[in-house]
Design an enzyme around this catalytic site. Structure first.
Site, PDB file in Angstrom:
ATOM      1  CG  ASP A   1     -45.072  40.374  80.083  1.00 14.08           C
ATOM      2  OD1 ASP A   1     -44.056  41.033  79.830  1.00 14.08           O
ATOM      3  OD2 ASP A   1     -45.267  39.215  79.669  1.00 14.08           O
TER       4      ASP A   1
ATOM      5  CG  ASP B   1     -43.229  43.189  84.627  1.00 12.93           C
ATOM      6  OD1 ASP B   1     -44.162  42.921  83.856  1.00 12.93           O
ATOM      7  OD2 ASP B   1     -42.121  43.615  84.248  1.00 12.93           O
TER       8      ASP B   1
ATOM      9  CG  ASP C   1     -26.905  34.802  94.943  1.00  8.43           C
ATOM     10  OD1 ASP C   1     -26.721  35.970  94.521  1.00  8.43           O
ATOM     11  OD2 ASP C   1     -28.046  34.335  95.156  1.00  8.43           O
TER      12      ASP C   1
ATOM     13  CD  GLU D   1     -44.309  43.978  76.679  1.00  7.55           C
ATOM     14  OE1 GLU D   1     -43.191  43.884  76.173  1.00  7.55           O
ATOM     15  OE2 GLU D   1     -44.918  42.987  77.122  1.00  7.55           O
TER      16      GLU D   1
ATOM     17  CG  HIS E   1     -36.815  43.703  80.488  1.00 11.29           C
ATOM     18  ND1 HIS E   1     -37.866  44.600  80.377  1.00 11.29           N
ATOM     19  CD2 HIS E   1     -37.371  42.474  80.345  1.00 11.29           C
ATOM     20  CE1 HIS E   1     -38.981  43.938  80.187  1.00 11.29           C
ATOM     21  NE2 HIS E   1     -38.731  42.655  80.152  1.00 11.29           N
ATOM     22  CG  ASP E   2     -38.196  42.683  76.521  1.00  9.44           C
ATOM     23  OD1 ASP E   2     -37.640  41.792  77.169  1.00  9.44           O
ATOM     24  OD2 ASP E   2     -39.429  42.924  76.591  1.00  9.44           O
TER      25      ASP E   2
ATOM     26  CG  ASP F   1     -25.241  39.266  94.554  1.00  7.14           C
ATOM     27  OD1 ASP F   1     -26.076  38.954  95.428  1.00  7.14           O
ATOM     28  OD2 ASP F   1     -24.245  38.564  94.260  1.00  7.14           O
TER      29      ASP F   1
ATOM     30  CG  ASN G   1     -27.014  36.736  98.549  1.00  4.58           C
ATOM     31  OD1 ASN G   1     -26.782  37.089  97.390  1.00  4.58           O
ATOM     32  ND2 ASN G   1     -27.922  35.832  98.845  1.00  4.58           N
TER      33      ASN G   1
HETATM   34  O1  TEU Z   1     -42.133  41.001  76.093  1.00  4.70           O
HETATM   35  C1  TEU Z   1     -43.071  40.828  75.089  1.00  4.70           C
HETATM   36  C2  TEU Z   1     -42.559  40.873  73.757  1.00  4.70           C
HETATM   37  O2  TEU Z   1     -43.258  41.331  72.896  1.00  4.70           O
HETATM   38  C3  TEU Z   1     -41.214  40.322  73.508  1.00  4.70           C
HETATM   39  O3  TEU Z   1     -41.356  39.170  72.765  1.00  4.70           O
HETATM   40  C4  TEU Z   1     -40.443  41.296  72.777  1.00  4.70           C
HETATM   41  O4  TEU Z   1     -40.988  41.487  71.503  1.00  4.70           O
HETATM   42  C5  TEU Z   1     -39.072  40.763  72.640  1.00  4.70           C
HETATM   43  O5  TEU Z   1     -38.579  40.513  73.925  1.00  4.70           O
HETATM   44  C6  TEU Z   1     -38.199  41.758  71.961  1.00  4.70           C
HETATM   45  O6  TEU Z   1     -36.988  41.150  71.770  1.00  4.70           O
HETATM   46  C7  TEU Z   1     -42.556  40.708  77.375  1.00  4.70           C
HETATM   47  C8  TEU Z   1     -41.412  40.900  78.336  1.00  4.70           C
HETATM   48  O7  TEU Z   1     -41.040  42.255  78.346  1.00  4.70           O
HETATM   49  C9  TEU Z   1     -40.301  39.985  77.956  1.00  4.70           C
HETATM   50  O8  TEU Z   1     -39.165  40.168  78.739  1.00  4.70           O
HETATM   51  C10 TEU Z   1     -40.821  38.588  78.116  1.00  4.70           C
HETATM   52  O9  TEU Z   1     -39.841  37.675  77.682  1.00  4.70           O
HETATM   53  C11 TEU Z   1     -42.099  38.350  77.326  1.00  4.70           C
HETATM   54  O10 TEU Z   1     -43.045  39.389  77.493  1.00  4.70           O
HETATM   55  C12 TEU Z   1     -42.781  37.098  77.818  1.00  4.70           C
HETATM   56  O11 TEU Z   1     -43.288  37.303  79.103  1.00  4.70           O
HETATM   57 CA    CA Z   2     -28.007  37.720  95.472  1.00  6.90          CA
END
Ligand code: TEU
Ligand code: CA
Length: 552
Positions: free
Chosen positions: A199, A98, A25, A254, A327-328, A21, A23
């Site tokens: 995605d 993405d 926020d 993905e 990130h998932d 970050d 700034n």
């Molecule tokens: O994720 C797709 C997806 O299959 C997710 O539902 C995944 O199985 C789940 O996050 C696992 O816990 C993509 C993105 O990577 C995710 O961040 C998004 O929320 C999702 O698509 C919708 O765009």
């Molecule tokens: Ca910021």
């Protein structure tokens, strides 16, 4: 197989909201990313995958896009983005975006129009259906909880949303939709971006019969009717012909629910679709009656079977995308290693194991520091809608005990990977001077970039060496792959072979001392996470890679 820059590369995923970050926020932003480019350059990565930075009401942290050609206000503006791209390119780092085009936000102008009336020119941009006997058109459950259909008063019909109700699915059977998307993609490519991570691209073509699905939990399973649907390959070939093939870029799909057979279609070298796909079989081990929500330890033999299948199965046909985390997913070291006593050893071991396999490795931000799961103990610490919805559905409707669900969240919630990057020992780990949008992990005084940059034995510097090895050793990119010691429940071992060279990789996935049959004497150690390895045993979470000349 053909050479390509993206086969020799290591990719680093940035989740902008949690990266840096600039700034105060409390929200990471583009200027913050620019300020850390030298950190990434030093690490040695070749490509950044940027999670969504587009305008979005943030129901799903940017995976719900309301304008594909504008930047989310909190992240900055288009000037900042252009600056980022330029500064990355100056450092020889490419950027892939993405591309979230299975759905938009319900606040996207297309959807705002679409829901107005049945005659609206944008009506067919989305998937609208009449109800059945006063209920949803079918029994499909959204992947984020509840029904996959949302009733809309204005026209007395339902729209499909595989994800949240603020993420309506686009209708890819409408060629106007496809053309609009291709136009938008060209616009980014003309700017100079280097490719796309697509995605849930496996979900874009739906079975037109929209049949009820088999009941899993409370709702019917839509996957068999939405994943790898009837036209998905036709649409990707069209996209490739009209857009992708016109540029020197890379793509990674993905592909939720992908099987090896399907992956060969998406990413087969002769197919003109995508360059590679993410498969999820290793991250889904342990899934059970509550879907992904579980607290099972990883079964190493099962894990090895998955990698064997994908490594050997795509050999000569397509290219693998290698990852432990994103990130998932929970943090790699917490899920597959040991985030207590052996955190450093196991984080390095996981690096060796993944980076020396065949395919392009992806590092998720913070993995290079051995960052761990969030350690949240209160539901109010969670920000992720998937986690919060699942808590309510499982606890309040399915009767899961609250403590048990909190345990599941602690193990596999997406927020485990979304706590801020730990830069230094200052307030909020140096991520922000304000109040972070999600809590910083309490262990930042011990685990942070500043300390690891200084320490030659740190996980960061070990990753740096791994990346360097990929750039120097052709065998890591091109050698064939063969799994070894398949029946071992403790050691993950494999070899790579190229001409008269061999690379043998041994990784102990346990906190125990493990013995095995030795490797040939004429072996040099390429990399190891302990000192003075090389016997017929491996110490807790030890990893060692040998270079062997077979004809000497
Ligand atoms: O994720 C797709 C997806 O299959 C997710 O539902 C995944 O199985 C789940 O996050 C696992 O816990 C993509 C993105 O990577 C995710 O961040 C998004 O929320 C999702 O698509 C919708 O765009
Ligand atoms: Ca910021």
């Amino acid at each position: 197989m053909k050479n390509a820059w993206w086969k020799e590369a290591v990719i680093y995923q940035i989740y902008p909201r949690s990266f840096c970050d600039s700034n105060g926020d409390g929200i990471g932003d583009i200027e913050g990313i620019i300020s850390k480019l030298d950190y990434l350059k030093r690490l040695g990565i070749d490509i950044i995958w940027l999670s969504p930075i587009y305008e979005s009401p943030n129901d799903d942290n940017g995976y719900d896009i309301s304008d594909y050609q504008n930047i989310m206000r909190e992240f900055g503006n288009m000037k900042d983005f252009d600056q980022l791209l330029e500064q990355a390119h100056i450092r020889n780092i490419r950027i892939i975006m993405d591309l979230v085009v299975n759905h938009t936000s319900d606040e996207h102008p297309w959807f705002i129009e679409s829901r107005k009336s049945k005659e609206n020119p944008y009506r067919d941009f989305y998937i609208w259906k009449e109800g059945k006997d006063g209920r949803e058109p079918n029994n499909w459950g959204s992947w984020f909880g509840g029904s996959a259909w949302e009733y809309d008063d204005a026209t007395d019909m339902y729209y499909l949303h595989i994800f949240s109700k603020k993420q309506p699915d686009l209708n890819w059977d409408n060629d106007k939709v496809r053309q609009k998307i291709y136009e938008m993609m060209r616009w980014w490519l003309e700017k100079g971006v280097d490719g796309f991570r697509m995605d849930v691209i496996s979900l874009i073509s739906k079975n037109p019969a929209f049949p009820d699905g088999e009941i899993h939990g409370l709702y019917g399973d839509l996957a068999p009717y939405c994943a790898h649907g009837p036209h998905v390959h036709e649409y990707l070939k069209e996209m490739n012909r009209e857009v992708l093939s016109q540029y020197d870029i890379m793509t990674v799909g993905e592909t939720s629910c992908v099987t090896l057979e399907e992956a060969k279609k998406y990413a087969g070298e002769d197919r003109q679709e995508l360059n590679m796909v993410f498969q999820f079989e290793h991250v889904e081990l342990g899934s059970g009656i509550y879907g992904k929500w579980n607290d099972q330890p990883i079964d190493l033999i099962a894990l090895k079977k998955v990698f064997k299948k994908w490594e050997e199965g795509l050999e000569g046909i397509g290219w693998n995308a290698l990852f432990w985390s994103n990130h998932d997913q929970p943090r790699a070291v917490s899920r597959y290693g040991n985030d207590g006593e052996y955190r450093e050893y196991s984080a390095k071991m996981l690096g060796v194991c993944l980076h020396l396999m065949k395919g392009t490795p992806y590092i998720y931000q913070g993995e290079e520091l051995g960052m761990t799961n969030a350690g949240f103990t209160d539901l109010s610490d969670y920000r992720d809608l998937e986690s919060i919805n699942a808590y309510h559905e499982l606890v309040e409707v399915q009767g899961v005990e609250p403590e048990q669900m909190m345990r599941y969240l602690g193990k596999v919630s997406r927020d485990n990977a979304r706590t801020p990057m730990q830069w230094n020992t200052e307030t909020n780990a140096g991520f922000t001077t304000g109040t972070p949008w999600i809590k910083v992990n309490e262990n930042y005084k011990k685990i942070n970039a500043a300390a690891q940059l200084k320490d030659p034995d740190s996980i960061y510097n070990f990753y740096r060496r791994l990346i360097q090895i990929r750039h120097e050793e052709e065998i890591v990119v091109s050698g064939s792959f063969e799994m070894l010691m398949e029946e071992s429940g403790q050691i993950f071992a494999y070899q790579r072979v190229l001409d008269d060279k061999k690379l043998v990789v041994l990784c102990n996935f346990t906190p125990n001392h493990v013995t095995f049959d030795g490797v040939p004497k004429k072996a040099d150690i390429l990399i190891e996470n302990y000192k003075n390895g090389g016997g017929t045993y491996l110490r807790p979470y030890e990893a060692i890679a040998y270079k062997i000349k077979t004809y000497e």
